[in-house]
Enzyme design. Sequence first.
Site, PDB file in Angstrom:
ATOM      1  N   HIS A 120      14.653 -61.532 -73.965  1.00 52.97           N
ATOM      2  CA  HIS A 120      16.088 -61.249 -73.808  1.00 52.97           C
ATOM      3  C   HIS A 120      16.905 -62.044 -74.827  1.00 52.97           C
ATOM      4  CE1 HIS A 120      19.917 -60.736 -71.492  1.00 52.97           C
ATOM      5  NE2 HIS A 120      20.145 -61.952 -71.970  1.00 52.97           N
ATOM      6  N   GLU A 121      16.597 -63.325 -74.963  1.00 51.21           N
ATOM      7  CA  GLU A 121      17.340 -64.169 -75.908  1.00 51.21           C
ATOM      8  C   GLU A 121      17.069 -63.758 -77.358  1.00 51.21           C
ATOM      9  OE1 GLU A 121      19.623 -65.909 -74.780  1.00 51.21           O
ATOM     10  OE2 GLU A 121      19.004 -65.829 -72.687  1.00 51.21           O
ATOM     11  N   HIS A 164      19.272 -60.933 -78.117  1.00 51.69           N
ATOM     12  CA  HIS A 164      20.624 -61.341 -78.521  1.00 51.69           C
ATOM     13  C   HIS A 164      20.666 -61.654 -80.017  1.00 51.69           C
ATOM     14  CE1 HIS A 164      23.104 -61.429 -74.993  1.00 51.69           C
ATOM     15  NE2 HIS A 164      22.305 -62.228 -74.311  1.00 51.69           N
ATOM     16  N   GLU A 214      24.967 -57.746 -72.884  1.00 47.45           N
ATOM     17  CA  GLU A 214      23.893 -58.192 -71.988  1.00 47.45           C
ATOM     18  C   GLU A 214      22.942 -57.052 -71.654  1.00 47.45           C
ATOM     19  OE1 GLU A 214      22.848 -61.161 -70.819  1.00 47.45           O
ATOM     20  OE2 GLU A 214      24.290 -61.883 -72.299  1.00 47.45           O
TER      21      GLU A 214
END
Length: 295
Positions: free
Chosen positions: A147-148, A151, A224
């Site tokens: 997930h990071e 980003h 997100e």
Amino acid sequence: MMRILLFLATNLAVVLIASITLSLFGFNGFMAANGVDLNLSQLLVFCAVFGFAGSLFSLFISKWMAKMSTGTQIITQPRTRHEQWLLQTVEQLSREAGIKMPEVGIFPAYEANAFATGWNKNDALVAVSQGLLERFKEDEVRAVLAHEIGHVANGDMVTLALIQGVVNTFVMFFARIIGNFVDKVIFKNEEGQGMAYYIATIFAELVLGILASAIVMWFSRKREFRADDAGARLAGTGAMINALQRLRAEQGLPVHMPDTLNAFGINGGIKQGFARMFMSHPPLEERIDALRRRG
């Protein structure tokens, strides 16, 4: 860098169009007729320079600020099995996402959390909390890391910084118009800028700043979902859902992440009612549902 240049060019065009639109609608004439002598084009450019300067400066020092504010320790030489696994996993995910290996760190916090920051997707930092490493399974931690990395690969730090620059510009611009209107029209001040101008400008900046932050947070929530989607592609949809479910189970724990990093963390906390407009993250239930619909 190309993303920044393109975005700045786009927003210079927005500033120009806004200036022309105000002129076409006779806003300059209306203000002048009421004793307010403002060059709106110059004011708009002035506000754009300062609005973007603050936002971009924050972006360029974001890694340093993140390390200082969270106490993140960068892993250079792994000393434990956890650290070795963490480095190897981030390296693998970065390679799959097509970005350079970011710095990897651990910050001392009991709550399960993680964040990514940095001005460039090839010069980033990914950090996880000690609590996340200790309590989550490896496939769940891998999903959080994915997930990071999402980003970073999506350029979310740059995008949100530039969006913040846009809203800063218009908050400053309209606050100064309001300040001049109050000073010249309501208080009939004809000698420079009086106290009413400064008080009204500060008050308008506070109110408009709050409203503008809701816009930035709306964009943050949309990013997100994209980061979750990237996490699902890199680590698997099931693992991403499991990680979010574990985070939901721990929502009662206090979050010690600085507000400036919440938008790029995995867990943004809970807010109710009107305050939901200012959440950097969608509710975990909505994120889990979106992943389930993804299949």
